[in-house]
Design a protein around this motif. Structure first.
Motif, PDB file in Angstrom:
ATOM      1  N   VAL A   1      12.334  10.509  42.537  1.00  0.00           N
ATOM      2  CA  VAL A   1      12.217  11.725  43.449  1.00  0.00           C
ATOM      3  C   VAL A   1      10.897  12.221  43.187  1.00  0.00           C
ATOM      4  N   VAL A   2      10.314  12.219  42.088  1.00  0.00           N
ATOM      5  CA  VAL A   2       8.981  12.667  41.800  1.00  0.00           C
ATOM      6  C   VAL A   2       7.786  11.724  42.626  1.00  0.00           C
TER       7      VAL A   2
ATOM      8  N   ARG B   1      15.414   7.612  37.827  1.00  0.00           N
ATOM      9  CA  ARG B   1      15.383   8.992  38.634  1.00  0.00           C
ATOM     10  C   ARG B   1      13.997   9.525  39.140  1.00  0.00           C
TER      11      ARG B   1
ATOM     12  N   GLU C   1      18.742  12.857  30.208  1.00  0.00           N
ATOM     13  CA  GLU C   1      19.921  13.517  30.125  1.00  0.00           C
ATOM     14  C   GLU C   1      20.656  12.805  29.038  1.00  0.00           C
TER      15      GLU C   1
ATOM     16  N   TYR D   1      12.754  19.290  37.109  1.00  0.00           N
ATOM     17  CA  TYR D   1      13.392  17.986  37.604  1.00  0.00           C
ATOM     18  C   TYR D   1      13.278  16.926  36.214  1.00  0.00           C
TER      19      TYR D   1
ATOM     20  N   ASN E   1      21.734  19.935  38.336  1.00  0.00           N
ATOM     21  CA  ASN E   1      20.402  19.990  37.754  1.00  0.00           C
ATOM     22  C   ASN E   1      19.419  20.181  38.927  1.00  0.00           C
ATOM     23  N   VAL E   2      19.654  19.430  40.221  1.00  0.00           N
ATOM     24  CA  VAL E   2      18.631  19.522  41.270  1.00  0.00           C
ATOM     25  C   VAL E   2      18.752  20.956  41.732  1.00  0.00           C
ATOM     26  N   THR E   3      19.905  21.558  42.004  1.00  0.00           N
ATOM     27  CA  THR E   3      20.110  22.883  42.479  1.00  0.00           C
ATOM     28  C   THR E   3      19.319  24.010  41.207  1.00  0.00           C
TER      29      THR E   3
ATOM     30  N   CYS F   1      16.758  16.121  34.544  1.00  0.00           N
ATOM     31  CA  CYS F   1      17.260  14.934  35.550  1.00  0.00           C
ATOM     32  C   CYS F   1      16.840  13.590  34.919  1.00  0.00           C
TER      33      CYS F   1
ATOM     34  N   PHE G   1       9.337  23.030  40.286  1.00  0.00           N
ATOM     35  CA  PHE G   1      10.562  22.061  40.467  1.00  0.00           C
ATOM     36  C   PHE G   1      10.125  20.641  39.842  1.00  0.00           C
ATOM     37  N   VAL G   2       9.263  19.918  39.965  1.00  0.00           N
ATOM     38  CA  VAL G   2       9.022  18.686  39.303  1.00  0.00           C
ATOM     39  C   VAL G   2       9.150  19.104  37.651  1.00  0.00           C
TER      40      VAL G   2
ATOM     41  N   ALA H   1      16.875  23.029  39.445  1.00  0.00           N
ATOM     42  CA  ALA H   1      15.291  22.952  39.605  1.00  0.00           C
ATOM     43  C   ALA H   1      14.792  23.791  40.945  1.00  0.00           C
TER      44      ALA H   1
END
Length: 488
Positions: A220-221, A217, A203, A196, A133-135, A200, A192-193, A137
């Motif tokens: 990251v943000v 999670r 889920e 994500y 999921n990060v990829t 992410c 991206f945010v 995003a």
């Protein structure tokens, strides 16, 4: 909120219901743009779009959802087109004026929407791929910028107006980073945010088969915002350069339907020039009403001779003529820089669709003939040369109104050595303050991206000065004539 996410994820909504969610999301995204005041929602407003696209069964459905989002996002953003003064000066009635505004609003929204639709096609391939999921995003953020920002900036119909990064223009600490990553980089971070948070942070739980929230999670943000604000506070603590240049902005507040006697108007222009102190003096764009003509040799010579040794450098919008690529003379929207006995012409390179030329291939013949031929009897020529003018007060980079939304043009002027970015504008066609606020937001980004002052003279206001850190240090009151001198 989690109930809605679970219903989307478990196909409990029909495609029509998904379309309704996306349309609402697009309209709210439009409300995040300058002039509406809810820019902070930009960091979450795309979540419904990506959740709904992930549930699409076909590429066509994904494309259609993205198109709907883009169409309504743009409709709300540029709704100021509908708030237009009756164009009596062009021989148009109130009904004809509003017909034009509706047609332009719909055409531009459809045009912009199809770029979002193209993004929707690529997004479906990415969402179906086996990437983590990060990829996903990261890839979605990159393609969003490439298609809805960069690709939309190309060609005759270039219209990169509804760029979601501008929603952040009031959050100065947040946007300091655009000095390095530019506005497109901030747009990437916003997308991206959103992705994500959509894929992410939420889920499916393998045991319950329901989507649940994983708050940890969000770190990251939180980290992204921490970096943005940390650099922002550092950058805002730096002192601004103080060269003590006197900048005089002349806001003429000209009503397009009440232009009056041309000779009296020019006399008024000259009087304002006399009253302005030595320094940089900026008049607004004026090509639309043709009151100040560059081919009026007597007027131009008068300004030219007067400037002489007064220590005044004047940037003045003028109606002009220039040759197009076929050698035919056509109307030109020009800015003239008068300095030390030299008059330098700059012709606008990015013309406003439906304002300075008509994209005839988009309109039925009867609409073109009965409406747009009255508004634009002859298209304006497109300028072909970027200018930076060396003056007694430094190197001045002129741009005209709509051009401030093109970061590439302004960046080239800075690479050519520009010390000050000067933009002149005439949004007198429109009643709404939205267009004025959005142009000012564009300038905030151009100032911070290039670490230069942006000075703008706007016919009916708001005229403004933006510091190199993006802070608006002067903002005029609209709909009044004024002469304002500011030291920068």
């Amino acid at each position: 909120m989690m109930d809605i996410i679970n219903k989307i994820a478990n196909h409990e909504y029909t495609f029509k219901q998904l379309a309704g969610i996306v349309i609402l999301s697009g309209m709210i995204a439009g409300l995040t743009m300058p002039g509406y005041g809810v820019g902070f929602l930009a960091w979450v407003v795309l979540i419904p779009l990506f959740l709904c696209m992930r549930r699409c069964k076909t590429i066509a459905q994904s494309m259609n959802l993205a198109f709907l989002f883009g169409f309504f996002f743009n409709m709300v953003t540029i709704f100021w087109i509908f708030h237009i003064w009756t164009m009596e000066w062009a021989g148009l009635s109130t009904f004809q004026t509003y017909m034009i505004s509706v047609i332009v609003l719909i055409c531009l929204s459809i045009y912009t929407g199809w770029f979002f639709g193209l993004f929707g096609i690529l997004a479906k391939f990415i969402l179906n791929a086996s990437f983590n999921n990060v990829t996903k995003a990261i890839l979605l953020g990159i393609f969003w910028v490439l298609i809805t920002n960069k690709l939309l900036s190309l060609g005759e119909l270039a219209f990169p107006w509804s760029m979601i990064e501008y929603s952040q223009y009031k959050y100065l600490h947040l946007i300091q980073i655009v000095k390095f990553i530019k506005g497109a980089g901030l747009e990437f971070l916003i997308v991206f945010v959103n992705v994500y948070l959509a894929f992410c942070l939420v889920e499916k739980n393998k045991n319950t088969e329901k989507f649940v929230l994983y708050p940890k999670r969000a770190s990251v943000v939180v980290m992204i915002f921490a970096v943005l604000f940390a650099y922002g506070f550092y950058a805002m603590s730096e002192e601004l350069p103080s060269e003590e240049l006197k900048v005089t902005i002349i806001q003429t507040n000209t009503n397009m339907n009440e232009l009056g006697d041309e000779g009296a108007w020019k006399g008024h222009y000259i009087r304002l020039l006399y009253e302005s102190p030595p320094g940089l003096i900026i008049y607004p764009e004026i090509a639309s009403n043709e009151q100040v003509k560059a081919y009026d040799k007597r007027f131009v010579r008068y300004v030219h001779d007067y400037i002489g040794g007064t220590g005044k450098t004047v940037i003045m919008g003028m109606f002009d003529y220039a040759k197009d690529e076929y050698g035919i003379k056509r109307p030109a929207n020009a800015a003239y820089v008068f300095d030390r006995g030299v008059a330098t012409q700059y012709i606008k390179q990015y013309r406003v669709p439906f304002g300075e030329f008509t994209p005839r291939y988009l309109l039925p013949k009867f609409i073109e003939t009965n409406l747009f031929d009255k508004l634009i009897p002859e298209p304006f020529v497109r300028g072909r040369e970027i200018k930076v003018v060396d003056t007694v007060h430094g190197k001045i980079a002129p741009s005209i109104c709509y051009e401030v939304i093109f970061p590439g043009l302004i960046a080239k002027q800075v690479r050519m050595g520009a010390d000050y970015l000067v933009t002149i504008c005439n949004p007198a066609w429109f009643k709404s303050m939205l267009i004025k606020e959005q142009l000012m937001a564009n300038s905030v980004f151009r100032a911070r991206e290039n670490s230069r002052y942006v000075i703008s003279a706007v016919n009916t206001g708001r005229s403004y000065i933006v510091a190199p850190n993006g802070k608006i240090i002067y903002k005029s009151k609209p709909y009044r004539e004024l002469v304002h001198t500011h030291k920068i």
